[in-house]
Write a protein that holds these residues in place. Sequence first.
Motif, PDB file in Angstrom:
ATOM      1  N   PRO A  49      10.523  -7.262 101.449  1.00  0.00           N
ATOM      2  CA  PRO A  49      11.832  -6.894 101.415  1.00  0.00           C
ATOM      3  C   PRO A  49      12.541  -6.697 102.690  1.00  0.00           C
ATOM      4  O   PRO A  49      13.928  -6.715 102.548  1.00  0.00           O
ATOM      5  CB  PRO A  49      11.698  -5.453 100.573  1.00  0.00           C
ATOM      6  CG  PRO A  49      10.328  -4.945 101.025  1.00  0.00           C
ATOM      7  CD  PRO A  49       9.323  -6.203 101.169  1.00  0.00           C
ATOM      8  N   ALA A  50      11.797  -6.472 103.773  1.00  0.00           N
ATOM      9  CA  ALA A  50      12.625  -6.368 105.194  1.00  0.00           C
ATOM     10  C   ALA A  50      11.997  -7.007 106.045  1.00  0.00           C
ATOM     11  O   ALA A  50      10.617  -7.025 106.172  1.00  0.00           O
ATOM     12  CB  ALA A  50      12.958  -4.725 105.477  1.00  0.00           C
ATOM     13  N   GLY A  51      12.728  -7.476 107.138  1.00  0.00           N
ATOM     14  CA  GLY A  51      12.215  -8.096 108.151  1.00  0.00           C
ATOM     15  C   GLY A  51      12.004  -7.098 109.462  1.00  0.00           C
ATOM     16  O   GLY A  51      12.868  -6.110 109.359  1.00  0.00           O
ATOM     17  N   ALA A  52      10.994  -7.119 110.369  1.00  0.00           N
ATOM     18  CA  ALA A  52      10.997  -6.269 111.606  1.00  0.00           C
ATOM     19  C   ALA A  52      12.400  -6.645 112.406  1.00  0.00           C
ATOM     20  O   ALA A  52      12.731  -7.791 112.634  1.00  0.00           O
ATOM     21  CB  ALA A  52       9.782  -6.721 112.287  1.00  0.00           C
ATOM     22  N   GLY A  53      12.878  -5.532 112.891  1.00  0.00           N
ATOM     23  CA  GLY A  53      13.903  -5.650 113.614  1.00  0.00           C
ATOM     24  C   GLY A  53      13.792  -4.543 114.957  1.00  0.00           C
ATOM     25  O   GLY A  53      12.717  -3.931 115.254  1.00  0.00           O
ATOM     26  N   LYS A  54      15.006  -4.710 115.760  1.00  0.00           N
ATOM     27  CA  LYS A  54      15.089  -3.621 116.824  1.00  0.00           C
ATOM     28  C   LYS A  54      15.839  -2.402 116.410  1.00  0.00           C
ATOM     29  O   LYS A  54      16.634  -2.464 115.618  1.00  0.00           O
ATOM     30  CB  LYS A  54      15.584  -4.207 117.982  1.00  0.00           C
ATOM     31  CG  LYS A  54      15.063  -5.390 118.366  1.00  0.00           C
ATOM     32  CD  LYS A  54      15.635  -6.330 119.570  1.00  0.00           C
ATOM     33  CE  LYS A  54      14.808  -7.378 119.973  1.00  0.00           C
ATOM     34  NZ  LYS A  54      15.822  -7.905 121.317  1.00  0.00           N
TER      35      LYS A  54
END
Length: 71
Positions: free
Chosen positions: A2-7
């Motif tokens: 549901p969500a990608g890794a980010g900063k």
Amino acid sequence: SPAGAGKLLVVPMEGSHWLSMKEVLVELSKRGHEIVVIAPDSKILIDSSGMYELETYSLPFKKEEMEELIR
């Protein structure tokens, strides 16, 4: 997923707010997020960790003065 890794950029407050937030940051780091925490160099509870990068900035008062004000 549901969500990608980010900063993530975090500017926390001292005290129990930080203690609660730190646990969340550890979990986000385990899930692949890159985290930068920005805190004053006179910080008391905010510490460095392998789970996030800690950047500090200068203030016109020292850590000892902060601790005295809290007491």
